[in-house]
Design a protein around this motif. Sequence first.
Motif, PDB file in Angstrom:
ATOM      1  N   THR A 118      -4.656 -17.011  -6.330  1.00  0.00           N
ATOM      2  CA  THR A 118      -3.945 -16.245  -5.239  1.00  0.00           C
ATOM      3  C   THR A 118      -5.072 -15.413  -4.622  1.00  0.00           C
ATOM      4  O   THR A 118      -6.091 -15.417  -4.870  1.00  0.00           O
ATOM      5  CB  THR A 118      -2.925 -15.119  -5.942  1.00  0.00           C
TER       6      THR A 118
ATOM      7  N   ASP B 249      -3.497 -11.121   8.618  1.00  0.00           N
ATOM      8  CA  ASP B 249      -2.268 -10.455   9.169  1.00  0.00           C
ATOM      9  C   ASP B 249      -1.260 -11.347   9.753  1.00  0.00           C
ATOM     10  O   ASP B 249      -1.706 -12.483  10.353  1.00  0.00           O
ATOM     11  CB  ASP B 249      -2.776  -9.557  10.517  1.00  0.00           C
TER      12      ASP B 249
ATOM     13  N   ASP C  16      -8.568 -15.027  -6.277  1.00  0.00           N
ATOM     14  CA  ASP C  16      -8.577 -14.856  -7.712  1.00  0.00           C
ATOM     15  C   ASP C  16      -8.493 -16.307  -8.256  1.00  0.00           C
ATOM     16  O   ASP C  16      -7.412 -16.966  -8.035  1.00  0.00           O
ATOM     17  CB  ASP C  16      -7.449 -14.090  -8.162  1.00  0.00           C
TER      18      ASP C  16
ATOM     19  N   GLU D 206       2.172 -14.176   4.375  1.00  0.00           N
ATOM     20  CA  GLU D 206       2.510 -13.735   3.189  1.00  0.00           C
ATOM     21  C   GLU D 206       2.626 -14.752   2.145  1.00  0.00           C
ATOM     22  O   GLU D 206       2.720 -15.975   2.414  1.00  0.00           O
ATOM     23  CB  GLU D 206       3.885 -12.931   3.085  1.00  0.00           C
ATOM     24  N   PRO D 207       2.171 -14.511   0.977  1.00  0.00           N
ATOM     25  CA  PRO D 207       2.429 -15.740  -0.132  1.00  0.00           C
ATOM     26  C   PRO D 207       3.867 -16.161  -0.244  1.00  0.00           C
ATOM     27  O   PRO D 207       4.691 -15.468  -0.309  1.00  0.00           O
ATOM     28  CB  PRO D 207       1.867 -14.971  -1.537  1.00  0.00           C
TER      29      PRO D 207
ATOM     30  N   VAL E   8      -5.320 -10.823   2.621  1.00  0.00           N
ATOM     31  CA  VAL E   8      -4.268 -11.943   3.287  1.00  0.00           C
ATOM     32  C   VAL E   8      -4.208 -11.617   4.714  1.00  0.00           C
ATOM     33  O   VAL E   8      -4.330 -10.519   5.392  1.00  0.00           O
ATOM     34  CB  VAL E   8      -2.849 -11.558   2.816  1.00  0.00           C
TER      35      VAL E   8
ATOM     36  N   THR F 265      -1.449 -21.616  -4.169  1.00  0.00           N
ATOM     37  CA  THR F 265      -0.633 -20.690  -3.507  1.00  0.00           C
ATOM     38  C   THR F 265      -0.757 -20.865  -1.813  1.00  0.00           C
ATOM     39  O   THR F 265      -1.918 -20.894  -1.397  1.00  0.00           O
ATOM     40  CB  THR F 265      -0.826 -19.319  -3.650  1.00  0.00           C
TER      41      THR F 265
ATOM     42  N   TYR G  95       0.092 -19.592   1.929  1.00  0.00           N
ATOM     43  CA  TYR G  95       0.377 -18.456   2.772  1.00  0.00           C
ATOM     44  C   TYR G  95       0.858 -18.740   3.909  1.00  0.00           C
ATOM     45  O   TYR G  95       0.402 -19.756   4.574  1.00  0.00           O
ATOM     46  CB  TYR G  95      -0.725 -17.425   2.676  1.00  0.00           C
TER      47      TYR G  95
ATOM     48  N   ALA H 283      -6.155 -11.407  -3.115  1.00  0.00           N
ATOM     49  CA  ALA H 283      -5.930 -10.014  -3.029  1.00  0.00           C
ATOM     50  C   ALA H 283      -5.148  -9.393  -1.820  1.00  0.00           C
ATOM     51  O   ALA H 283      -5.137 -10.179  -0.914  1.00  0.00           O
ATOM     52  CB  ALA H 283      -7.100  -9.079  -3.335  1.00  0.00           C
ATOM     53  N   SER H 284      -4.293  -8.666  -2.253  1.00  0.00           N
ATOM     54  CA  SER H 284      -3.437  -8.180  -0.835  1.00  0.00           C
ATOM     55  C   SER H 284      -4.153  -7.641   0.400  1.00  0.00           C
ATOM     56  O   SER H 284      -3.515  -8.186   1.468  1.00  0.00           O
ATOM     57  CB  SER H 284      -2.360  -6.959  -1.565  1.00  0.00           C
ATOM     58  N   ASP H 285      -5.323  -7.124   0.161  1.00  0.00           N
ATOM     59  CA  ASP H 285      -5.858  -6.743   1.374  1.00  0.00           C
ATOM     60  C   ASP H 285      -6.869  -8.039   1.924  1.00  0.00           C
ATOM     61  O   ASP H 285      -7.656  -7.697   2.905  1.00  0.00           O
ATOM     62  CB  ASP H 285      -6.704  -5.496   1.033  1.00  0.00           C
TER      63      ASP H 285
END
Length: 472
Positions: free
Chosen positions: A184, A192, A177, A195-196, A190, A90, A92, A186-188
Amino acid sequence: MLAALLVAGASGCADGGSDAGAPGSVAGEGPARPAAGGGDLVVDALPLEAPVILDPVPDGLLLTGLAYQPPEDDRQYNESSGSYEPARATLYGDPALADTLDGPVLLVGTSTGSATIAGPGYDAPGEQVELGDGRTGRVVPDSDRTWVVIEGNDYTEFVVGRGIYDDELVAAARGADFASATTTLASDAVPDGLEPLVAGSAQDRPGSGSGVQMSLQGDGSYVRVEAVRADPRLAALWGFWLEDASGTEVRGHPGSAGDLQGANVGDPDARGRVWAEDGLVLSVVVTMDAEGERVGNADQVLDQVVDDLRVGTWAEFEALDGEIRMRPPTREEAPCPPGGGFVSGVDGGVRWLFHLQPNPYSGMGAWSTCYFELTGYGGGGGTIMPPPLGELAAGVGSSGILGGVAPPGTVRVTVTTADGRVQEAQLAEEGPRPGERVWGTLVPQVSPAAGGPPLTVTAYDAAGAVLDSVAV
């Protein structure tokens, strides 16, 4: 356009880019490549409607491999989902940029492990960091990017970024993960502003396991071409592997060109091109052997191949593939040492080769053999003890490949099976001793084994007289 036979080549390689471990942007400095975002996260290859071919094959290069793998064949079982899926990385990036690769980017993925690993080598210096759950990693700067490679498990798991602070990369690695087919964060975890944007194959180099795959070989150079039908956004993920933050035109299309960084291609000085064109995403990568000329020659080879790609027909594709399958392997294709006696042939659709030379490290004066079946990529090596001069030497390889040395004066060697079939051997001009000739052949559907029916090898002179005969 790929459909055109005469096209423009790559315009050159960009040098620009932000320093590893520090935010930066080169937005607007190069051609606007397709942004990675703006659609579904996962971009997989689709079945090709028509193949990409090389027409003509550039002078000085030999087409050694050509294949088409449908996307459904490029899948592996994923325990997390309980299904067969392509393994995906993925990417980002900043969703506000028209060209994602102009700005800070991060890739999270896995590699194929063992001898083929993306990322810095095992001994690359780097700061060790704790990642939680008993895992450790190393922070390794590498040219225009920085890696967090996960210790253990053959270093197959990694987070790599360009224009990202080291502490953000470490935090991302802690939240990665790696268990699912689509790796990918975890959202926290990534960084600042990122985004993926796109997930796809391959995870550790430009290209994919699907689509058209070509291999070419030149004087010290090796070229791999891959082409898939896919959303142009996949070119951003493939292009991340090239050291080209600002972008370069390739065949008149915005793309990436330059050094490969940490990609799983076996050469730290590899160079490549990645671009999207006519609904296809393509990559061309050149690697060089230790004696090959480096950057200048690599770019010339790349431009030649890129120039001669076009969309063809399946009939043209099959014709090219048939030319390879019916051509005896060359010495340059052989995964054997240079020098020595070499023979090859095509029997029953099998491309085989046999090589023999004296072993300077053998205290007993043994000869070393090398034999391969290129069609199935099987082979290996062994030794043969030299017989008295004037006698036959014979050895058995795998898959029915036989070879050895014929005495001086030999013009013909045959192998006779237990049921009376006679197979003609190929003869090299030279041998390990004056007048001798290396010979080799493939006996289809026969794999000699200890205790099995014997094979009889016979050497003849120009008058048809038997010089020697041995049972194998």
